[in-house]
Write a protein that holds these residues in place. Structure first.
Motif, PDB file in Angstrom:
ATOM      1  N   PRO A  86     -17.573   0.674   2.751  1.00 31.55           N
ATOM      2  CA  PRO A  86     -17.029  -0.679   2.535  1.00 31.55           C
ATOM      3  C   PRO A  86     -15.600  -0.660   1.996  1.00 31.55           C
ATOM      4  CG  PRO A  86     -19.270  -0.531   1.686  1.00 31.55           C
ATOM      5  CD  PRO A  86     -18.847   0.865   2.017  1.00 31.55           C
ATOM      6  N   LEU A  87     -15.330   0.251   1.070  1.00 29.83           N
ATOM      7  CA  LEU A  87     -13.984   0.355   0.520  1.00 29.83           C
ATOM      8  C   LEU A  87     -12.991   0.800   1.595  1.00 29.83           C
ATOM      9  CD1 LEU A  87     -12.006   0.365  -1.866  1.00 29.83           C
ATOM     10  CD2 LEU A  87     -12.749   2.695  -2.383  1.00 29.83           C
ATOM     11  N   MET A  88     -13.391   1.752   2.418  1.00 30.78           N
ATOM     12  CA  MET A  88     -12.506   2.254   3.469  1.00 30.78           C
ATOM     13  C   MET A  88     -12.241   1.183   4.523  1.00 30.78           C
ATOM     14  SD  MET A  88     -14.156   6.091   3.821  1.00 30.78           S
ATOM     15  CE  MET A  88     -12.865   6.836   4.801  1.00 30.78           C
ATOM     16  N   LEU A  89     -13.255   0.406   4.877  1.00 26.95           N
ATOM     17  CA  LEU A  89     -13.053  -0.668   5.843  1.00 26.95           C
ATOM     18  C   LEU A  89     -12.167  -1.768   5.268  1.00 26.95           C
ATOM     19  CD1 LEU A  89     -16.622  -0.994   7.414  1.00 26.95           C
ATOM     20  CD2 LEU A  89     -14.589   0.043   8.441  1.00 26.95           C
ATOM     21  N   ASN A  90     -12.332  -2.039   3.972  1.00 21.51           N
ATOM     22  CA  ASN A  90     -11.480  -3.039   3.321  1.00 21.51           C
ATOM     23  C   ASN A  90     -10.018  -2.578   3.312  1.00 21.51           C
ATOM     24  OD1 ASN A  90     -10.986  -5.448   1.659  1.00 21.51           O
ATOM     25  ND2 ASN A  90     -10.632  -3.999   0.013  1.00 21.51           N
ATOM     26  N   GLN A  91      -9.797  -1.300   3.045  1.00 24.26           N
ATOM     27  CA  GLN A  91      -8.438  -0.762   3.083  1.00 24.26           C
ATOM     28  C   GLN A  91      -7.875  -0.794   4.502  1.00 24.26           C
ATOM     29  OE1 GLN A  91      -8.276   3.102   1.289  1.00 24.26           O
ATOM     30  NE2 GLN A  91      -8.293   2.294  -0.787  1.00 24.26           N
ATOM     31  N   SER A  92      -8.721  -0.497   5.479  1.00 25.67           N
ATOM     32  CA  SER A  92      -8.272  -0.566   6.872  1.00 25.67           C
ATOM     33  C   SER A  92      -7.856  -1.977   7.233  1.00 25.67           C
ATOM     34  CB  SER A  92      -9.390  -0.090   7.804  1.00 25.67           C
ATOM     35  OG  SER A  92      -9.713   1.261   7.578  1.00 25.67           O
ATOM     36  N   ASN A  93      -8.595  -2.939   6.731  1.00 25.20           N
ATOM     37  CA  ASN A  93      -8.264  -4.345   6.979  1.00 25.20           C
ATOM     38  C   ASN A  93      -6.899  -4.697   6.395  1.00 25.20           C
ATOM     39  OD1 ASN A  93      -8.526  -7.025   7.706  1.00 25.20           O
ATOM     40  ND2 ASN A  93      -9.762  -7.575   5.933  1.00 25.20           N
ATOM     41  N   LYS A  94      -6.671  -4.277   5.142  1.00 25.59           N
ATOM     42  CA  LYS A  94      -5.397  -4.578   4.487  1.00 25.59           C
ATOM     43  C   LYS A  94      -4.233  -3.845   5.148  1.00 25.59           C
ATOM     44  CE  LYS A  94      -7.348  -5.549  -0.097  1.00 25.59           C
ATOM     45  NZ  LYS A  94      -7.407  -5.126  -1.524  1.00 25.59           N
ATOM     46  N   MET A  95      -4.441  -2.580   5.479  1.00 31.64           N
ATOM     47  CA  MET A  95      -3.378  -1.806   6.109  1.00 31.64           C
ATOM     48  C   MET A  95      -3.028  -2.354   7.483  1.00 31.64           C
ATOM     49  SD  MET A  95      -4.434   2.108   5.042  1.00 31.64           S
ATOM     50  CE  MET A  95      -3.090   2.805   5.995  1.00 31.64           C
ATOM     51  N   THR A  96      -4.048  -2.762   8.240  1.00 30.10           N
ATOM     52  CA  THR A  96      -3.797  -3.335   9.562  1.00 30.10           C
ATOM     53  C   THR A  96      -3.024  -4.636   9.453  1.00 30.10           C
ATOM     54  OG1 THR A  96      -5.859  -2.353  10.392  1.00 30.10           O
ATOM     55  CG2 THR A  96      -4.883  -4.128  11.696  1.00 30.10           C
ATOM     56  N   ALA A  97      -3.404  -5.484   8.488  1.00 31.00           N
ATOM     57  CA  ALA A  97      -2.692  -6.750   8.292  1.00 31.00           C
ATOM     58  C   ALA A  97      -1.241  -6.494   7.894  1.00 31.00           C
ATOM     59  CB  ALA A  97      -3.399  -7.585   7.228  1.00 31.00           C
ATOM     60  N   GLN A  98      -1.025  -5.529   7.021  1.00 29.10           N
ATOM     61  CA  GLN A  98       0.341  -5.239   6.586  1.00 29.10           C
ATOM     62  C   GLN A  98       1.176  -4.674   7.720  1.00 29.10           C
ATOM     63  OE1 GLN A  98       0.855  -3.508   2.651  1.00 29.10           O
ATOM     64  NE2 GLN A  98       2.268  -2.031   3.497  1.00 29.10           N
ATOM     65  N   GLN A  99       0.594  -3.781   8.513  1.00 33.18           N
ATOM     66  CA  GLN A  99       1.307  -3.227   9.650  1.00 33.18           C
ATOM     67  C   GLN A  99       1.654  -4.305  10.666  1.00 33.18           C
ATOM     68  OE1 GLN A  99      -1.258  -0.123  11.070  1.00 33.18           O
ATOM     69  NE2 GLN A  99      -0.768   1.279   9.408  1.00 33.18           N
ATOM     70  N   GLU A 100       0.737  -5.236  10.873  1.00 32.04           N
ATOM     71  CA  GLU A 100       0.976  -6.304  11.835  1.00 32.04           C
ATOM     72  C   GLU A 100       2.091  -7.235  11.360  1.00 32.04           C
ATOM     73  OE1 GLU A 100       0.403  -8.123  15.479  1.00 32.04           O
ATOM     74  OE2 GLU A 100      -0.395  -6.239  14.682  1.00 32.04           O
ATOM     75  N   LYS A 101       2.102  -7.551  10.068  1.00 35.44           N
ATOM     76  CA  LYS A 101       3.174  -8.386   9.525  1.00 35.44           C
ATOM     77  C   LYS A 101       4.515  -7.669   9.597  1.00 35.44           C
ATOM     78  CE  LYS A 101       0.493 -11.246   6.297  1.00 35.44           C
ATOM     79  NZ  LYS A 101       0.306 -11.618   4.865  1.00 35.44           N
ATOM     80  N   THR A 102       4.504  -6.384   9.283  1.00 36.67           N
ATOM     81  CA  THR A 102       5.745  -5.609   9.346  1.00 36.67           C
ATOM     82  C   THR A 102       6.275  -5.545  10.771  1.00 36.67           C
ATOM     83  OG1 THR A 102       5.032  -4.264   7.461  1.00 36.67           O
ATOM     84  CG2 THR A 102       6.793  -3.378   8.824  1.00 36.67           C
ATOM     85  N   ARG A 103       5.375  -5.476  11.728  1.00 33.97           N
ATOM     86  CA  ARG A 103       5.798  -5.450  13.134  1.00 33.97           C
ATOM     87  C   ARG A 103       6.490  -6.758  13.514  1.00 33.97           C
ATOM     88  NH1 ARG A 103       3.934  -6.713  18.214  1.00 33.97           N
ATOM     89  NH2 ARG A 103       2.060  -7.706  17.394  1.00 33.97           N
ATOM     90  N   ARG A 104       6.009  -7.871  12.979  1.00 34.40           N
ATOM     91  CA  ARG A 104       6.637  -9.166  13.275  1.00 34.40           C
ATOM     92  C   ARG A 104       8.011  -9.279  12.596  1.00 34.40           C
ATOM     93  NH1 ARG A 104       2.449 -12.409  15.345  1.00 34.40           N
ATOM     94  NH2 ARG A 104       0.777 -10.962  15.918  1.00 34.40           N
TER      95      ARG A 104
END
Length: 329
Positions: A86-104
């Motif tokens: 659960p912790l790893m999936l939560n981190q994956s969620n946050k990292m993916t969101a941050q990467q997506e925002k940075t891409r924009r």
């Protein structure tokens, strides 16, 4: 890009610290080295390795047969990974969101980074750093990467304790798992474990833009490389820990790639639709600034000397005025 490099560096550093703390040195397990007594190694052995030895002994007794300790390592790995999932999936969620925002935000960030390369004074560099921070702040994003190495740090005690449990237990180090000695390095388990992490790394690139995928290719190879290097010299029991963990990592990455990433992208698209990207930086800003700077007359010793030569002396004017003025009696 910088965040990915930083994460890879932290991961390698964490693995290096683990190897140091666990005293991971190639040696024959049949020699049964003396248990460590120092503060660091001794404490790690007493409070982590010994309890793990007892747990593996009980699991091995439950399964029975010569493969019991191998199954014990797999079960311990499975339990640890399931607790952390659960912790790893939560981190994956946050990292993916941050990467997506940075891409924009990348078009604006590229402009600032290009100016940072040509900046010459500390004032200009500081101003550009502040400008980059403003780009993130105005768009509710962050320059700091998500702590992706947290789960790795949590696993370090288990990793270290498992190595010591195998190294200093005659029963475990002399045991076998389907004919493979758990106390000696084994190239077969090493290759299989590495392939699992190669598969996980390949899955992590699925769905990424071509430019970002190209930037990440070197970084994603770090995990398989570290796994191969450690497993090549460590006892097969520890490589079996990596192998079982790699299987679960593939499942986790599939959840991240095919479930979390599409949901995050859809959410970010909706957020941008409701609150468009704030434009903080444009090329015209720096073009106009450069043009204005170019039109300024530079102050040189020659121009200063000329100005002094042609400028009337204020002191002379005041003196001549005093000479013309007659004092009253």
């Amino acid at each position: 890009m910088k965040n990915s490099k930083r994460f890879a560096t932290l991961a390698m550093l964490a693995m290096t610290v683990t190897l140091f703390l666990s005293g991971c040195m190639p040696q024959k397990m049949s020699s049964h080295p003396k248990v460590p007594t120092g503060f660091i190694y001794g404490s790690s052995y007493k409070y982590i390795a010994v309890p793990l030895q007892h747990i593996m002994e009980r699991i091995a007794d439950f399964f029975g047969g010569i493969n019991g300790y191998g199954w014990a390592i797999i079960i311990i790995t499975f339990v640890v990974r399931m607790i952390l999932l659960p912790l790893m999936l939560n981190q994956s969620n946050k990292m993916t969101a941050q990467q997506e925002k940075t891409r924009r935000l990348k078009p604006q960030l590229d402009i600032v980074q290009a100016q940072q390369k040509v900046a010459t004074t500390p004032e200009e560099k500081a101003e550009l750093s502040q400008l980059m921070m403003k780009v993130y702040k105005e768009n509710d994003s962050s320059m700091m990467p998500s702590l992706g190495c947290l789960t790795l740090l949590i696993q370090l005690p288990i990793f270290s304790g498992l190595y010591q449990a195998i190294q200093y237990s005659p029963e475990i180090s002399s045991s076998h798992f389907f004919g493979i000695g758990l106390g000696q390095p084994n190239i077969i388990i090493t290759i299989i474990a590495t392939l699992f992490y190669v598969g996980q790394s390949a899955l992590s690139l699925v769905g990424m833009p071509a430019e970002q995928k190209k930037q990440m290719q070197t970084t994603v190879l770090m995990s398989p490389a570290i796994t191969f290097f450690i497993s090549l010299f460590a006892p097969a029991g520890l490589a079996l820990y990596f192998l079982a963990g790699g299987m679960i990592m593939i499942i986790q990455q599939m959840i991240t790639t095919f479930i979390i990433m599409p949901r995050v992208k859809k959410r970010i698209d909706q957020e941008i639709k409701e609150k468009p990207i704030v434009t903080v930086v444009t090329k015209d800003m720096f073009t106009k600034k450069a043009a204005a700077k170019a039109t300024e007359t530079p102050v040189t010793p020659e121009t200063t000397h000329t100005n002094k030569a042609t400028m009337p002396s204020e002191t002379g004017k005041r003196n001549s005025g005093k000479q013309r003025h007659k004092p009253q009696a």
